[in-house]
Design an enzyme around this catalytic site. Structure first.
Site, mmCIF file in Angstrom:
data_model
loop_
_atom_site.group_PDB
_atom_site.id
_atom_site.type_symbol
_atom_site.label_atom_id
_atom_site.label_comp_id
_atom_site.label_asym_id
_atom_site.label_seq_id
_atom_site.Cartn_x
_atom_site.Cartn_y
_atom_site.Cartn_z
ATOM 1 N N HIS A 273 16.879 -11.406 -2.541
ATOM 2 C CA HIS A 273 16.672 -10.087 -3.139
ATOM 3 C C HIS A 273 15.376 -9.918 -3.610
ATOM 4 C CE1 HIS A 273 17.446 -6.553 -5.666
ATOM 5 N NE2 HIS A 273 18.426 -6.510 -4.748
ATOM 6 N N GLU A 326 24.687 -7.144 0.204
ATOM 7 C CA GLU A 326 25.084 -6.755 1.788
ATOM 8 C C GLU A 326 26.206 -7.809 2.185
ATOM 9 O OE1 GLU A 326 21.906 -6.744 0.875
ATOM 10 O OE2 GLU A 326 21.300 -4.425 0.974
#
Length: 388
Positions: A273, A326
């Site tokens: 991320h 996700e």
């Protein structure tokens, strides 16, 4: 004559504006080193586990969590906004046919533009705060209806009209499937939606605010945000994370499959991320939700996560790479019966509330967002060659 850069007001910043603060916001923040994010003064994960979607929507739009009376009024008023104008509804078959394999998210861009025109949205620069808020609620309430209708029409099915007696998440699932969802799955999707309403100045939110800074109307701002979300490096990853699980296939293939991709320099979807340097709190929450359902898919996902984190730590020492939202979002949505082509649209059905709140906040500032770029082409000016 060369530009005198010493007299320029330009400031060099990191690529991608990483870490650059561009404005103040009261809507929330992401503290990547801590693995924490919040909506206004409340932990976003705490809100997802204890509150309803409409409560958090009210918090972002009105600045406070509602009491029981205000919750009922807000829920009823936004539920009435779910129905589409007749001209928008009539255009959806043509939009679905034109977008085809690109799916409901591509169709949403066109449908939102039409919705804004049909409802008479005006530039946020030209209207007062109350009208802006009304436009934001109308647009956000209609997005799930647009997405599910486009999905069903694209598969030869009749759209399902929204129900005002169902909450935001339950109604979304109802419009998607045509059946009222069981409470456990509706609540799981609701928690996912709450956890993804907002997340700092991500690419789609920043896009919405840039457009809002020009004074454009609510629909224009949201269309730009949807375009940014559609990119596979932003909102398009949940289904791709599940595709990774499918490609690996069995636990005995995890190590070799992951090592080959990492050594080839490929990105492992669902890991890493740009902000978090520790575990993504959304991933932690969704993992727990998935484990609550249980089953072979969940067990396999947990094992893939364990091995991928270990392999990344070995092959990329010094980099903190963990699952992001996700990875387990895809697992949870699969367990709740959502088709994979609706994973990113479902993300949009949540994020539209955060986008809207950011547009409202940005509209209070009359300063247009206008950064600079460093020119890196041939020296200028040069003589223009004669035409042949």
């Amino acid at each position: 004559m060369p530009i005198n850069r010493a007299a320029s007001t330009s400031v060099d910043v990191p690529r991608g504006l990483a870490g650059v603060v561009v404005t103040d916001t009261e809507l929330g923040d992401v503290r990547g080193l801590e693995g924490f994010y919040h909506y206004r003064q409340y932990s976003a994960v705490d809100l997802a586990t204890t509150r309803r979607f409409e409560d958090v929507w009210h918090l972002l739009v009105h600045g406070e969590l509602p009491d029981e009376v205000r919750r009922a009024a807000f829920t009823a008023s936004t539920a009435r906004l779910r129905r589409l104008p007749d001209d928008v509804r009539a255009a959806l078959p043509a939009i679905a046919a034109a977008t085809g394999p690109s799916g409901p998210l591509a169709g949403l861009r066109t449908a939102l533009s039409l919705l804004g025109a049909s409802l008479g949205f005006r530039p946020v620069y030209d209207i007062d705060a109350e009208r802006r808020r009304d436009d934001s609620l109308a647009a956000a309430a209609a997005v799930p209806t647009l997405l599910t209708a486009l999905y069903r029409i694209g598969r030869g099915l009749e759209p399902v009209e929204p129900r005002e007696d169902l909450g935001y998440a339950a109604n979304y699932l109802y419009m998607l499937t045509g059946s009222e969802p069981d409470a456990a799955r509706a609540r799981a999707v609701e928690q996912y939606l709450i956890s993804t309403i907002d997340h700092g100045f991500n690419a789609s939110t920043f896009t919405a605010r840039v457009i809002a800074s020009t004074g454009a109307d609510m629909a224009a701002c949201l269309v730009g945000a949807v375009g940014a979300l559609s990119g596979p490096l932003h909102g398009g990853a949940p289904s791709r994370a599940l595709d990774t699980l499918d490609a690996i296939g069995t636990p005995d293939r995890i190590d070799a499959w992951i090592r080959a991709r990492v050594l080839a320099g490929d990105r492992i979807m669902g890991f890493g991320h740009p902000v978090y340097r520790t575990e993504d709190p959304r991933s932690r929450m969704l993992r727990g939700m998935a484990q609550g359902f249980g089953g072979p898919l969940v067990d396999f996902a947990v094992e893939v996560e364990r091995q991928v984190v270990a392999i990344l730590a070995e092959l990329k020492p010094g980099r903190e790479l963990h699952t992001n939202v996700e990875f387990y979002a895809g697992v949870v949505m699969e367990l709740c019966g959502l088709p994979r082509e609706m994973f990113t649209p479902t993300f949009a059905a949540a994020r539209v509330v955060g986008w809207s709140a950011n547009i409202l906040e940005q509209a209070q500032d009359s300063k247009i967002i206008r950064p600079a770029a460093r020119y890196a082409g041939p020296p200028a000016p040069q003589p223009v060659p004669a035409a042949a």
